[in-house]
Motif scaffolding. Structure first.
Motif, mmCIF file in Angstrom:
data_model
loop_
_atom_site.group_PDB
_atom_site.id
_atom_site.type_symbol
_atom_site.label_atom_id
_atom_site.label_comp_id
_atom_site.label_asym_id
_atom_site.label_seq_id
_atom_site.Cartn_x
_atom_site.Cartn_y
_atom_site.Cartn_z
ATOM 1 N N ASP A 1 0.819 -1.208 0.000
ATOM 2 C CA ASP A 1 0.000 0.000 0.000
ATOM 3 C C ASP A 1 0.858 1.266 0.000
ATOM 4 N N THR A 2 2.134 1.136 0.389
ATOM 5 C CA THR A 2 3.044 2.283 0.401
ATOM 6 C C THR A 2 3.609 2.561 -0.982
ATOM 7 N N LEU A 3 3.976 1.519 -1.708
ATOM 8 C CA LEU A 3 4.635 1.703 -3.004
ATOM 9 C C LEU A 3 3.818 2.541 -4.000
ATOM 10 N N PRO A 4 2.480 2.392 -4.077
ATOM 11 C CA PRO A 4 1.724 3.225 -5.021
ATOM 12 C C PRO A 4 1.768 4.723 -4.683
ATOM 13 N N LEU A 5 2.193 5.069 -3.478
ATOM 14 C CA LEU A 5 2.281 6.474 -3.088
ATOM 15 C C LEU A 5 3.588 7.119 -3.536
ATOM 16 N N LEU A 6 4.529 6.299 -3.994
ATOM 17 C CA LEU A 6 5.843 6.779 -4.407
ATOM 18 C C LEU A 6 5.921 6.902 -5.922
ATOM 19 N N PRO A 7 6.746 7.821 -6.427
ATOM 20 C CA PRO A 7 6.942 7.884 -7.879
ATOM 21 C C PRO A 7 7.491 6.560 -8.407
ATOM 22 N N ASP A 8 7.130 6.232 -9.626
ATOM 23 C CA ASP A 8 7.599 4.975 -10.228
ATOM 24 C C ASP A 8 9.125 4.902 -10.190
ATOM 25 N N GLY A 9 9.620 3.764 -9.693
ATOM 26 C CA GLY A 9 11.056 3.539 -9.673
ATOM 27 C C GLY A 9 11.807 4.259 -8.582
#
Length: 318
Positions: free
Chosen positions: A98-106
């Protein structure tokens, strides 16, 4: 008890955790606690401590994006467009998934790799009841109903936990009533539900079918509970995913310790991105609140110098 506390069976549980349970849970007359006032009372106490020390809790503030400038996390952008800048760091207590989608890709390939390699716990089925309490003065707080020990504690619908908090805290229910919570502890597969539309006849039929074993467990704890029932609410993995904003309704991460291996996993909260911490229960020793709490403590130790920590300890002991 390893399964109840951290989701894996004993073979996948750290020896330190097993030692804690042998020391604490198997003492004469030991029992599983329940906070007076329910879990909400714990939240209220945490908020009081936060505000007492100058902190502020903002609710209904959905985070859409973690803001990064250069190689550092500097704040978050909310769904309403407002930006909140971080004075020290950005800390996510959501799961890795659930955290990763909040970060810019890559932005954090290392965290992406960790998420891919982390085994996800299954989800939950919940049965919440309000029943007539007449004649149930001696009902017990906690029950663990195992259909078949041969199937194993991880088998679907084989283990049901039943809690009746009003048995020890009358404030949890109206006078003359009991509240009952029964659930499958992280053994309900999301795959059964993901293609069903909430509220559809198929969805409602599956809710009834999958909740039947929960009802049977409740009736073992409280014979005649169906006849006493006044309120019934059933929660599914989709309920968990929707209201708790949990990826696939998962309970968290697990299986850092493999069967037959002597490796030791470590509690990790940092990331390669400066100023960004992740303490969600998808990281060791998850799942659940204990992992997030331990991670939060570790972040606090990382951000606050030892001199300030000593001052806080002196204030607590004064």
């Amino acid at each position: 008890f390893c399964f109840r506390l951290a989701a894996p069976p004993a073979s996948g549980t750290p020896a330190s955790e097993i030692g804690f349970m042998f020391d604490d849970w198997y003492r004469p007359n030991a029992m599983l606690e329940y906070p007076k006032g329910g879990s909400g009372a714990i939240i209220d106490a945490l908020v009081r401590g936060l505000e007492k020390n100058g902190g502020q809790l903002v609710t209904s503030a959905h985070v859409d994006e973690v803001l990064i400038e250069g190689d550092r996390a500097v704040g978050v952008r909310l769904r309403n467009g407002k930006t909140v800048r971080a004075s020290e760091a950005v800390i996510s207590n959501a799961s890795l998934w659930d955290t990763l989608p909040l970060l810019p890709d890559g932005a954090l390939p290392e965290l992406e790799k960790e998420a891919e390699e982390t085994d996800q716990c299954k989800s939950f089925m919940h049965l919440h009841l309000g029943i007539d309490a007449e004649g149930l003065e001696d009902v017990r707080l906690h029950h663990m109903i195992v259909d078949s020990w041969e199937k194993g504690v991880e088998a679907e619908r084989n283990v049901v936990l039943v809690s009746i908090p009003s048995a020890i805290d009358p404030s949890m229910a109206p006078e003359g009533k009991h509240v009952v919570h029964a659930y499958y502890p992280g053994t309900e597969p999301y795959e059964l539900w993901e293609n069903l539309e909430r509220g559809s006849p198929e969805y409602e039929a599956l809710k009834k079918e999958r909740a039947e074993q929960l009802w049977r467990a409740v009736e073992k704890a409280i014979p005649g509970a169906r006849e006493r029932c006044e309120i019934e609410m059933i929660g599914t993995p989709k309920t968990c995913a929707r209201f708790l904003r949990r990826h696939r309704g998962t309970y968290g991460g697990r299986n850092w310790i493999a069967d037959g291996e002597g490796s030791v996993a470590n509690l990790t909260v940092g990331t390669p991105l400066d100023g960004f911490f992740c303490v969600g229960d998808s990281r060791f020793p998850g799942p659940g609140v204990p992992s997030v709490a331990a991670g939060g403590m570790l972040v606090a130790h990382s951000l606050v110098g030892w001199q300030q920590q000593v001052k806080v300890i002196d204030q607590v002991l004064a």
